[in-house]
Design an enzyme around this catalytic site. Structure first.
Site, mmCIF file in Angstrom:
data_model
loop_
_atom_site.group_PDB
_atom_site.id
_atom_site.type_symbol
_atom_site.label_atom_id
_atom_site.label_comp_id
_atom_site.label_asym_id
_atom_site.label_seq_id
_atom_site.Cartn_x
_atom_site.Cartn_y
_atom_site.Cartn_z
ATOM 1 N N ARG A 38 -40.309 -14.643 -39.590
ATOM 2 C CA ARG A 38 -40.835 -14.655 -38.398
ATOM 3 C C ARG A 38 -39.825 -15.451 -37.260
ATOM 4 O O ARG A 38 -39.798 -15.315 -36.190
ATOM 5 C CB ARG A 38 -42.217 -15.276 -38.112
ATOM 6 C CG ARG A 38 -43.155 -14.189 -38.719
ATOM 7 C CD ARG A 38 -44.416 -14.667 -38.545
ATOM 8 N NE ARG A 38 -45.017 -14.911 -39.784
ATOM 9 C CZ ARG A 38 -46.565 -15.362 -39.784
ATOM 10 N NH1 ARG A 38 -47.227 -14.671 -39.154
ATOM 11 N NH2 ARG A 38 -46.669 -15.787 -41.144
ATOM 12 N N LEU A 65 -44.995 -8.515 -38.466
ATOM 13 C CA LEU A 65 -45.576 -7.628 -38.928
ATOM 14 C C LEU A 65 -46.364 -6.904 -38.099
ATOM 15 O O LEU A 65 -46.628 -5.590 -38.041
ATOM 16 C CB LEU A 65 -46.574 -8.104 -40.168
ATOM 17 C CG LEU A 65 -45.994 -8.089 -41.537
ATOM 18 C CD1 LEU A 65 -46.967 -8.925 -42.584
ATOM 19 C CD2 LEU A 65 -45.226 -7.236 -42.042
ATOM 20 N N ALA A 85 -44.377 -9.025 -47.511
ATOM 21 C CA ALA A 85 -44.995 -9.881 -46.452
ATOM 22 C C ALA A 85 -46.520 -9.602 -46.539
ATOM 23 O O ALA A 85 -46.695 -8.551 -46.360
ATOM 24 C CB ALA A 85 -44.225 -10.359 -45.162
ATOM 25 N N LYS A 165 -55.681 -6.895 -50.060
ATOM 26 C CA LYS A 165 -54.862 -6.360 -50.896
ATOM 27 C C LYS A 165 -55.211 -4.962 -51.331
ATOM 28 O O LYS A 165 -54.529 -3.835 -51.387
ATOM 29 C CB LYS A 165 -54.534 -7.026 -52.150
ATOM 30 C CG LYS A 165 -53.955 -8.386 -52.246
ATOM 31 C CD LYS A 165 -52.805 -8.485 -51.139
ATOM 32 C CE LYS A 165 -51.519 -8.062 -51.872
ATOM 33 N NZ LYS A 165 -50.112 -8.004 -50.956
ATOM 34 N N PRO A 188 -48.827 -7.119 -59.307
ATOM 35 C CA PRO A 188 -48.794 -8.359 -60.317
ATOM 36 C C PRO A 188 -50.053 -9.203 -60.202
ATOM 37 O O PRO A 188 -50.985 -9.153 -59.462
ATOM 38 C CB PRO A 188 -47.656 -9.354 -59.534
ATOM 39 C CG PRO A 188 -47.077 -8.600 -58.192
ATOM 40 C CD PRO A 188 -48.252 -7.618 -57.919
ATOM 41 N N SER A 203 -50.133 -19.877 -55.156
ATOM 42 C CA SER A 203 -50.365 -19.411 -56.653
ATOM 43 C C SER A 203 -49.821 -20.881 -57.342
ATOM 44 O O SER A 203 -50.292 -21.087 -58.433
ATOM 45 C CB SER A 203 -49.712 -18.347 -57.155
ATOM 46 O OG SER A 203 -48.355 -18.034 -56.828
HETATM 47 N N1 NAP Z 1 -48.263 -15.499 -55.706
HETATM 48 C C1 NAP Z 1 -49.245 -14.557 -56.420
HETATM 49 O O1 NAP Z 1 -49.832 -15.184 -57.256
HETATM 50 C C2 NAP Z 1 -49.333 -13.135 -56.058
HETATM 51 C C3 NAP Z 1 -49.996 -12.247 -56.877
HETATM 52 C C4 NAP Z 1 -49.900 -10.895 -56.593
HETATM 53 C C5 NAP Z 1 -49.465 -10.476 -55.565
HETATM 54 N N2 NAP Z 1 -48.849 -11.220 -54.630
HETATM 55 C C6 NAP Z 1 -48.246 -10.863 -53.451
HETATM 56 O O2 NAP Z 1 -47.016 -11.056 -53.259
HETATM 57 C C7 NAP Z 1 -46.634 -11.157 -52.070
HETATM 58 C C8 NAP Z 1 -45.835 -12.413 -51.732
HETATM 59 O O3 NAP Z 1 -46.484 -13.368 -51.822
HETATM 60 P P1 NAP Z 1 -45.957 -14.925 -52.149
HETATM 61 O O4 NAP Z 1 -46.769 -15.408 -53.429
HETATM 62 O O5 NAP Z 1 -44.741 -14.939 -52.146
HETATM 63 O O6 NAP Z 1 -46.516 -15.553 -50.753
HETATM 64 P P2 NAP Z 1 -45.877 -16.354 -49.684
HETATM 65 O O7 NAP Z 1 -44.682 -17.281 -50.401
HETATM 66 O O8 NAP Z 1 -46.957 -17.216 -48.945
HETATM 67 O O9 NAP Z 1 -45.025 -15.420 -48.836
HETATM 68 C C9 NAP Z 1 -45.741 -14.634 -48.007
HETATM 69 C C10 NAP Z 1 -44.856 -14.178 -46.976
HETATM 70 O O10 NAP Z 1 -45.328 -13.311 -45.876
HETATM 71 C C11 NAP Z 1 -44.945 -13.658 -44.516
HETATM 72 N N3 NAP Z 1 -46.110 -13.146 -43.546
HETATM 73 C C12 NAP Z 1 -47.451 -13.460 -43.767
HETATM 74 N N4 NAP Z 1 -48.057 -13.151 -42.631
HETATM 75 C C13 NAP Z 1 -46.932 -12.451 -41.677
HETATM 76 C C14 NAP Z 1 -46.887 -11.834 -40.373
HETATM 77 N N5 NAP Z 1 -48.020 -11.734 -39.626
HETATM 78 N N6 NAP Z 1 -45.551 -11.460 -39.922
HETATM 79 C C15 NAP Z 1 -44.670 -11.447 -40.875
HETATM 80 N N7 NAP Z 1 -44.607 -12.008 -42.104
HETATM 81 C C16 NAP Z 1 -45.903 -12.555 -42.421
HETATM 82 C C17 NAP Z 1 -44.749 -15.101 -44.694
HETATM 83 O O11 NAP Z 1 -44.049 -15.362 -43.885
HETATM 84 P P3 NAP Z 1 -44.155 -16.816 -43.102
HETATM 85 O O12 NAP Z 1 -43.533 -17.695 -44.164
HETATM 86 O O13 NAP Z 1 -43.627 -16.903 -41.847
HETATM 87 O O14 NAP Z 1 -45.723 -17.186 -42.922
HETATM 88 C C18 NAP Z 1 -44.208 -15.171 -46.209
HETATM 89 O O15 NAP Z 1 -42.762 -15.203 -46.064
HETATM 90 C C19 NAP Z 1 -47.700 -10.739 -51.168
HETATM 91 O O16 NAP Z 1 -47.951 -9.490 -50.781
HETATM 92 C C20 NAP Z 1 -48.814 -11.162 -52.153
HETATM 93 O O17 NAP Z 1 -50.131 -10.796 -51.579
HETATM 94 C C21 NAP Z 1 -48.975 -12.710 -54.909
#
Ligand code: NAP
Length: 318
Positions: A38, A65, A85, A165, A188, A203
């Site tokens: 962003r 997004l 994202a 999700k 995942p 997490s």
């Molecule tokens: N971590 C887990 O345990 C886990 C498990 C299963 C699935 N997932 C999925 O894996 C993916 C990544 O998760 P993560 O753990 O890496 O989380 P994260 O570190 O919080 O990363 C999420 C990313 O999404 C971006 N984002 C959120 N809202 C947005 C918007 N409106 N426009 C543009 N960017 C946006 C954030 O950008 P900003 O930095 O600018 O906010 C950040 O870069 C997600 O889809 C999550 O649901 C995660």
């Protein structure tokens, strides 16, 4: 996919936990990466420039997004797109606007942009929560990719992250089928392992909570865990294998909090752990057999725990 052609891909939410490891892996394998953020100038994305090959092969693109044109500009010219994202908050004053809308509208914007840009393959990061939450599943069933969580059950229980999700993945499949887009999704479990970014992701707090100690009994929830580096490998694998199709559950270890604490105590005896446990949530068994069939391998839980704890110690979180 893209193994023989030009290797240029887009990763959305580049500065986040999972996306950072994916970008590291892609850059070290010769890909040129357009990472959407962003705010490209934000200090919190600085770690990306320290990755091997970043100076030559990484381009950070400003995109939100909700802003279709910004997404289209980011995916244009890329062979493949990894849509990572999504909001990772689980609650807030207006969850349907703050969590569900960016997840669902954001995913559709990315997919529409991919159609317009003629992207060859899109890899969507969904979650095992889009597979397992369904009160009608028999308790002894091992769940596979044909299983879908019950969206309305999540709405009725105010489980908005999980709702977001399920809805985002379901809408993505509907869009891909109607519009002939080559989509693969990865689901995942709870992702642990070291962080590349400076701000701890949601997490990581699940692990940190085990070190809080205190007198209150901790819920003995069953955890479905996978290492962040193994998730990145899974995403690259489903992107590159032309025979990959559909959904891929991506989990490695199922363990209750009490056993997780026991494992940690054996390696790190000097921390303050919960003293007792009470009845917690269960999760149905899930199988990553389909992903393993593509050649996916995963780390031991001990490796993930040690690398996570050492990383948290190094940055002062433990
Ligand atoms: N971590 C887990 O345990 C886990 C498990 C299963 C699935 N997932 C999925 O894996 C993916 C990544 O998760 P993560 O753990 O890496 O989380 P994260 O570190 O919080 O990363 C999420 C990313 O999404 C971006 N984002 C959120 N809202 C947005 C918007 N409106 N426009 C543009 N960017 C946006 C954030 O950008 P900003 O930095 O600018 O906010 C950040 O870069 C997600 O889809 C999550 O649901 C995660």
């Amino acid at each position: 996919m893209a193994e023989n052609g030009k290797k240029s891909v887009c990763v959305t939410g580049a500065g986040g936990y999972v996306a950072s490891w994916l970008i590291k892996l892609l850059l070290s394998n010769g890909y040129t990466v357009h990472g959407t953020v962003r705010n490209p100038g934000d200090e919190k994305n600085g770690h990306l420039w320290k990755l091997e090959n970043a100076a030559e092969k990484l381009k950070l693109v400003k995109a939100d997004l909700f802003d279709f044109d910004s997404i289209l500009a980011a995916v244009n010219g890329c062979d493949g797109v990894f849509h990572v994202a999504s909001p990772s908050t689980t609650s807030g004053p207006n969850p349907e606007v703050d969590i569900v809308e960016p997840a669902v509208k954001g995913t559709l914007n990315v997919l529409k942009a991919c159609s317009e840009a003629k992207t060859q393959r899109v890899v969507l990061v969904s979650s095992f929560v889009a597979v397992v939450i369904n009160p009608s599943f028999p308790k002894d069933k091992v769940l596979d990719e044909a299983c879908w969580s019950d969206k309305e059950f999540c709405r009725n229980t105010n489980n908005w992250y999980c709702f977001s999700k399920i809805a985002a993945e379901a809408e993505a499949w509907a869009y891909a089928e109607t519009n002939g887009l080559n989509l693969v999704s990865v689901c995942p479990g709870i992702i642990l392992g070291p962080m590349l970014q400076h701000t701890p992701n949601a997490s990581t707090f699940i692990l940190l909570d085990l070190f809080k100690g205190g007198d209150e009994a901790m819920e003995n929830n069953l955890r479905v865990i996978v290492d962040v580096r193994d998730v990145a490998e899974a995403m690259k694998l489903v992107y590159e294998r032309s025979n990959a199709q559909g959904r891929y559950i991506c989990t490695s270890h199922m363990i209750k909090n009490e056993d997780l604490v026991q494992d940690l105590k054996e390696i790190y005896p000097d921390y303050n752990y919960p003293k007792s446990f009470k009845q917690g949530r269960g999760v149905p068994q899930v199988s990553s057999e389909k992903l393993q069939g593509l050649g996916w391998k995963y780390r031991t839980l001990k490796q993930t725990l040690v690398d996570s704890v050492e990383n948290c110690k190094q940055i002062g979180l433990l």
